[in-house]
Design an enzyme around this catalytic site. Structure first.
Site, short mmCIF file in Angstrom:
data_model
loop_
_atom_site.label_atom_id
_atom_site.label_comp_id
_atom_site.label_asym_id
_atom_site.label_seq_id
_atom_site.Cartn_x
_atom_site.Cartn_y
_atom_site.Cartn_z
N GLU A 14 -0.12 -4.63 11.17
CA GLU A 14 -0.36 -2.91 11.07
C GLU A 14 0.65 -2.34 12.18
O GLU A 14 0.26 -2.73 13.57
CB GLU A 14 -1.82 -2.86 11.39
CG GLU A 14 -2.92 -3.58 10.58
CD GLU A 14 -2.90 -2.90 9.08
OE1 GLU A 14 -2.39 -1.53 9.00
OE2 GLU A 14 -3.75 -3.56 8.24
N GLU A 62 1.60 3.87 3.03
CA GLU A 62 1.85 3.43 4.45
C GLU A 62 3.55 3.30 4.36
O GLU A 62 4.38 2.36 4.63
CB GLU A 62 1.53 2.03 4.53
CG GLU A 62 -0.15 1.97 4.58
CD GLU A 62 -0.85 0.55 4.38
OE1 GLU A 62 -0.24 -0.33 4.50
OE2 GLU A 62 -1.93 0.67 4.06
N HIS A 116 0.94 -1.15 0.03
CA HIS A 116 -0.02 -0.12 0.02
C HIS A 116 0.62 1.31 0.02
O HIS A 116 1.55 1.36 0.83
CB HIS A 116 -0.83 0.08 1.19
CG HIS A 116 -2.07 -0.88 1.00
ND1 HIS A 116 -2.76 -1.66 2.10
CD2 HIS A 116 -2.67 -1.40 0.11
CE1 HIS A 116 -3.59 -2.28 1.80
NE2 HIS A 116 -3.77 -2.47 0.61
O1 0X9 Z 1 -7.21 -3.48 4.18
C1 0X9 Z 1 -6.03 -4.05 4.14
O2 0X9 Z 1 -5.59 -4.33 3.23
C2 0X9 Z 1 -5.29 -4.16 5.61
N1 0X9 Z 1 -5.36 -2.84 6.35
S1 0X9 Z 1 -4.79 -1.30 5.58
O3 0X9 Z 1 -5.20 -0.28 6.61
N2 0X9 Z 1 -3.29 -1.32 5.89
O4 0X9 Z 1 -5.03 -1.37 4.31
C3 0X9 Z 1 -5.89 -5.12 6.31
C4 0X9 Z 1 -5.63 -6.50 5.75
C5 0X9 Z 1 -6.05 -7.56 6.73
N3 0X9 Z 1 -6.22 -8.66 6.25
C6 0X9 Z 1 -6.04 -9.86 6.46
N4 0X9 Z 1 -5.57 -10.06 7.62
N5 0X9 Z 1 -6.19 -11.07 5.91
ZN ZN Z 2 -2.13 -1.54 4.16
#
Ligand code: 0X9
Ligand code: ZN
Length: 342
Positions: A294, A96, A93
């Site tokens: 995260e 980030e 992303h």
């Molecule tokens: O939405 C996402 O892709 C992730 N959060 S972010 O704010 N960095 O974009 C979280 C992904 C979580 N998915 C799994 N744990 N599979």
């Molecule tokens: Zn992300």
């Protein structure tokens, strides 16, 4: 009462960005860096440590930037066993920024730290690190829109695919969008983007030979160490182990600076998502220990992705503490047992 000014935070963060012409050898972890500096730094690691650092080329992004990684290894393993591989994906992303910063920090520490827990990780495992999986998006956050998340390949009227919705893991089901203008756009088909397709192909080709038994994706923010699944509330077969491993990491990460991380399945603790790289590595490649991390700031932080550069080192330190505990726990549970082929 002091109110938080978002634009001030962005401006302050940009003041900590070094010029794009900064040579890799000048890289530290008190600033944020353009892609060119990061790649130049990787070249210097390869040149300085020919027996420990090898380049990895995944291919090119849509805008023809290289997607690069390195393998860090303590040297040839003994003839009868091979080290377990740990894969770290960062920068999927674009906005980030702490993710590539901590990805490169880990790489630097594996090579240069004298701390016993880091030396132990460096000698026990082979490390595969891709610091910027989405180089087009990353470049765009410096020159275009600081809050850009997706890739840069157009889809009709809108630009970009959310790479973390583009993998073949219950693609375009829950927690993703078929609308090309949405932030969580799945792309027109699973693995439709060069970045995700090439990462998938590389992992498929190397998962067994490199004994990749752990996959870690670095994101921000909200301080969560999440494991599968994102696409369902169903629990994977080794859920109890993953929870123990996550809890060990949370405890270790908190010891250094008291930063609270949470652990649990992605679906349970953040929100449902499908098409993510971690779920794909877990389901398709059977990588048993797979975490989406995260990093800072806190979930309620107003800074969003604008983490001050002064926090890169502390985040990297607490993450390495967490990682060491994680790998110890997984090892204790028998995940990295050597199986002799001959
Ligand atoms: O939405 C996402 O892709 C992730 N959060 S972010 O704010 N960095 O974009 C979280 C992904 C979580 N998915 C799994 N744990 N599979
Ligand atoms: Zn992300």
């Amino acid at each position: 009462m002091q109110t938080y000014n978002f634009q001030d935070a962005i401006n302050e963060q940009f003041r900590s960005v070094q010029p794009p012409t900064t040579p890799g050898r000048q890289m530290d972890w008190m600033h944020y860096y353009h892609l060119d500096t990061i790649y130049d730094w990787m070249d210097s690691l390869i040149a300085d440590n020919p027996d420990r650092v090898q380049p990895i080329e995944l291919g090119n992004s849509y805008e023809s930037r290289r997607i690069r990684g390195v393998k860090v290894s303590a040297g040839p393993a003994s003839p009868h066993h091979q080290r377990t591989g740990i894969f770290i994906e960062a920068g999927i992303h674009a906005r980030e920024w702490i993710s590539p910063a901590v990805g490169t920090f880990i790489l630097d520490q594996l090579l240069h730290s004298n701390e016993p827990h880091i030396r132990r990780m460096a000698s026990t495992f082979d490390w595969y690190i891709v610091p910027v999986l989405n180089p087009d998006g990353y470049a765009f956050t410096f020159g275009g829109d600081r809050m850009w998340r997706k890739t840069r390949k157009p889809n009709g009227v809108c630009v970009g695919t959310d790479l973390n919705r583009n993998f073949e893991a219950h693609w375009r089901s829950i927690g993703s969008s078929a609308d090309p203008c949405a932030e969580d756009f799945t792309g027109p088909a699973a693995a439709s983007e060069p970045e995700s397709a090439q990462l998938s192909a590389w992992l498929r080709a190397h998962r067994n030979g490199a004994r990749i038994e752990t996959y870690i994706a670095l994101h921000s923010f909200s301080q969560m160490l999440m494991f599968p699944y994102g696409y369902t509330d169903r629990k994977p077969g080794n859920y109890a182990d993953l929870l123990r491993i996550g809890q060990a990491a949370v405890r270790a990460a908190a010891k250094r600076y008291g930063t609270p991380y949470q652990t649990g399945s992605g679906h349970d603790i953040i929100y449902p998502t499908s098409g993510g790289s971690v779920d794909w590595a877990f389901d398709e490649l059977h990588v048993p220990i797979a975490f989406t991390m995260e990093l800072r700031g806190a979930a309620e932080s107003a800074a969003l992705f604008n983490l001050p550069a002064a926090e890169i080192v502390p985040v990297g330190e607490e993450l390495l503490d967490g990682l060491a505990a994680m790998l110890d726990e997984a090892k204790g549970l028998g995940y990295y047992e050597i199986s002799c082929a001959d």
